[in-house]
Design a protein around this motif. Structure first.
Motif: not given
Lengths: 255, 218, 282
Positions: A57, A85, A88, A95, A99, A101, A103, A111, A115, A164, C160, C162-165, C169-170, C173-174, C177-178
């Motif tokens: 990260m 990718v 990860r 975190f 956090n 999203f 939605m 999610y 993806i 998630r 948000h 960071e959460g997605s990555l 996700s690329t 995509q982040t 989609r976010v």
């Protein structure tokens, strides 16, 4: 101790520089499979930085330079053929502040699978339910799956973030002070959850709360000013630490 | 080192209480043996009534330890200080009980003690008292070396106990009329040997307190 | 203590007064323009062809040019905004892009109009066209869109992303989609703002789209001249030969205001509802 003790991560002589400042100094440690490893230390000691090395990260931060090796199942995560990718996906992260999203609960959990190409509705339904159950959240949210996740309480949001993450079936779960923003009861729920999860995942948790590290972890590493001062079985570290600095920190006689 | 000064003070209070308990036990032991050797029943009675004070102190220390564990979440050395405190306290309490046992025996044999079988018991008593004292010294000064050395004496006490045992058996065979008295002496020797073991336990506790390592010295 | 309380009171009064002044001004303008125009507004006036004294073609052109210009400017503007907010690292190129955007934003619209006149009308030889007008208008909108997009994306919490990555996700995509769904309200607001400005813009279009309307109505050919409402308003007020200029101007002005109002509501409301669903105000 009949547990199958196997390495998940092997970190060798890791140095990390942020611009001209060295944030981590020759860290070497082994993180065991299906164990909970806790990283403790005062603020700014490098524990979070180290955690973020494990799924790269820190790549997102400008000016970070790393040398040394980090092997995940014998593969160098900084190797040229490593897809970040994909890394990860294998090494997920929860975190400090929940956090979710903005939605629905369902979409949050779906999610990751989405993806990664899962389109089948009934498959997604299954994954969502299974993940929410694993995160001990299903009973609380099953009747509001399609409402916004931001309406959940802090503790529920954090468990949602865990769900998630579980939905993408990672091998390692990194947690950066996952309960620091939660009340004691939610904290205990998450700790209980961690003990369940450790049967299937390797967990690395950064925490400010020493009692938490003592309660949940199998091994504990103490960081100070970018050095890893001491690393060993949690029980040993909290009853008879070898280093005076560790002793001072965990008995609250620090600085 | 100021971040937990209240806690430090409480830990220090705990140590002081344990030392006070130790001095009461040492005094009990001294009086009991004195009563045995001099045939003075007053001292023996003082030991028996004085045991309440030791028991009260034991309760105090136990409560202190529980409170510290519940409120301070002790770790590492702090945890060892408290756990060791509890263990030493228990050993001291047992020693106090043995002192009472010796005092009771002393009252039973009062006045009719044959001199011959007593030969080795005073020596044994001196060694045991010395062990208790050195054990507490080691505790006060966190002195691992002293704790280890003190345990050597235990072997000597054990040997003396065996010799005394044989002596007393053969004495009883030769003087069947004094069996009633000598049996008490046999028990006193046994109590002394137990107290020496308790002192050894304390030495082990001190070593654990200082090093975090568990060692069996018995 | 007393003087503190006094200054507090004074500040409160002044700030309240400023607020009321703005609202009052707006109400006065609206009342005045709509009051003048309502007498003229009729279906025939709004949708009728020029030959019957209506402004139908102008209204049509207004939207046609707007849509065409958004077709150019939104992809480029939003794209540049996403680049600046998500990808750009502080570098010379980034600074150049930002500087260019700011320069473009400060260019007076009349200058852009003249620029359009030179490029589209003269150099490319197209004459006055809807296409040229839309392109010139896009130049006006572009910097604002870039700025608005960047700002909107920056309001999305870093957590948000960071959460997605961290879920593997690329970056794209982040963003798709976010980040974009979370900032949709800001984006829509930005586009609405830009559109409102574009609807009211005259200076640029006078020089690029011309002041006449096609004989056909509606005419989708982008290569003919196309006068918009705002230009029509300007033209009518400036040209002494137009019959009932006053009435036509008043009607056009009122219509212009209503169109902008309608536009804001039509786009803004659904976006707000969508956002509320995301945020979960239950």
């Amino acid at each position: 101790m009949e547990v199958n003790v196997e390495n998940k991560f092997v970190v060798q002589n890791l140095n990390l520089f942020y611009k001209d400042v060295q944030a981590l100094r020759s860290i070497s440690m082994e993180i065991m499979k299906q164990q909970i490893t806790a990283l403790i230390g005062p603020s700014g000691c490098g524990k979070t930085t180290f955690l973020r090395v494990l799924n790269r990260m820190n790549d997102l931060i400008e000016g970070v330079r790393i040398d040394g090796t980090v092997l995940l199942d014998d593969q160098d995560i900084f190797g040229p053929d490593v897809d970040v990718v994909n890394l990860r996906k294998r090494v997920g992260m929860v975190f400090q502040r929940p956090n979710p999203f903005p939605m629905s609960v369902y979409d949050n959990v779906a999610y990751g699978p989405r993806i990664h190409g899962q389109k089948n509705k009934s498959q997604l339904d299954q994954i969502v339910e299974k993940s929410l159950r694993s995160a001990a959240l299903w009973d609380e949210v099953s009747n509001r799956l399609f409402k916004s996740a931001l309406g959940l309480s802090g503790g529920q949001q954090q468990r949602l973030c865990i769900a998630r993450l579980l939905a993408v079936e990672p091998e390692v779960v990194l947690m950066d002070e996952p309960t620091s923003a939660l009340d004691p009861l939610s904290t205990l729920k998450i700790e209980e959850l961690l003990r369940d999860l450790k049967n299937h995942y390797t967990i690395v948790i950064v925490t400010h709360n020493m009692q938490q590290a003592a309660r949940v972890s199998d091994s504990t590493a103490f960081f100070l000013n970018g050095d890893m001062v001491e690393f060993g079985p949690t029980e040993t570290l909290f009853t008879r630490p070898k280093d005076q600095r560790t002793e001072d920190y965990i008995t609250g006689r620090f600085g | 080192m100021t971040s937990r000064s209240t806690f430090d003070r409480e830990l220090n209070d705990l140590k002081q209480d344990i030392l006070r308990m130790a001095s009461l036990v040492e005094r009990s032991l001294f009086l009991a043996l004195d009563s045995l050797l001099s045939g003075d029943p007053v001292a023996a009675r003082e030991v028996i009534t004085g045991d309440d004070a030791i028991d009260n102190l034991q309760d105090d220390i136990e409560n202190q330890c529980i409170k510290l564990i519940a409120t301070q979440q002790p770790m590492a050395r702090d945890l060892r200080v408290i756990i060791t405190g509890i263990k030493i306290m228990i050993n001291l309490e047992r020693m106090g009980d043995h002192a009472v046992d010796i005092a009771r025996s002393a009252m039973c044999v009062c006045g009719q003690m044959p001199q011959k079988p007593l030969e080795k018991i005073p020596h044994m008593a001196r060694l045991v008292q010395q062990m208790v004292k050195e054990g507490m010294d080691a505790y006060v000064h966190n002195d691992v070396e002293k704790a280890r050395q003190m345990c050597m004496t235990d072997d000597e006490v054990d040997e003396l106990y065996n010799l005394t045992f044989q002596d007393l058996i053969s004495y009883m065979e030769e003087h069947p009329q004094s069996i009633g008295c000598v049996v008490y002496l046999l028990m006193v020797a046994r109590y002394l040997e137990r107290i020496a073991d308790r002192a050894t336990n304390i030495a082990e506790d001190v070593i654990y307190l200082v090093t975090g390592e568990r060692q069996c010295l018995n | 203590m007393n003087s503190n309380r006094l200054s507090n009171t004074v500040a409160t009064v002044i700030l309240w007064a400023s607020g009321f002044f703005i609202v009052g001004l707006l109400v006065f303008f609206l009342a005045y323009i709509l009051g003048q125009g309502f007498k003229v507004l009729s279906l025939d006036f709004v949708f009728g062809p020029a030959s019957q004294g209506g402004v139908g073609p102008q209204l049509f052109n207004t939207f046609y040019i707007l849509v065409l210009s958004l077709l150019y400017s939104v992809p480029i503007g939003v794209g540049a905004g996403i680049y600046l907010a998500e990808y750009a690292k502080p570098s010379r190129l980034t600074n150049l892009v930002r500087l260019s955007t700011e320069c473009l934003a400060t260019v007076p619209s009349i200058v852009l109009g003249l620029f359009g006149l030179i490029i589209f009308v003269n150099v490319l030889g197209l004459g006055f066209t809807i296409l040229g007008g839309a392109a010139a208008l896009a130049l006006l909108n572009l910097p604002v869109l870039v700025r608005v997009t960047e700002e909107a994306l920056r309001t999305v919490p870093h957590a948000h992303r960071e959460g997605s990555l961290a879920l593997g996700s690329t970056q794209w995509q982040t963003i798709r989609r976010v980040v974009l769904p979370s900032s949709i309200l800001g984006l829509i607001t930005g586009i609405t703002l830009v559109s409102g400005r574009a609807i009211g813009e005259a200076a640029i279009l006078v020089f690029t789209a011309g002041t006449s309307v096609s004989r056909h109505y509606p005419d989708f050919n982008p290569l003919v001249a196309g006068e918009t409402l705002a230009v029509h308003l300007w033209y009518v007020r400036g040209e002494p030969l137009v019959a009932n200029a006053d009435a036509v101007a008043a009607g056009s002005a009122a219509l212009l205001v209503l169109v902008v109002l309608f536009f804001n509501l039509a786009i803004g409301l659904p976006a707000r509802i969508y956002q509320r669903r995301l945020r979960g105000s239950n």
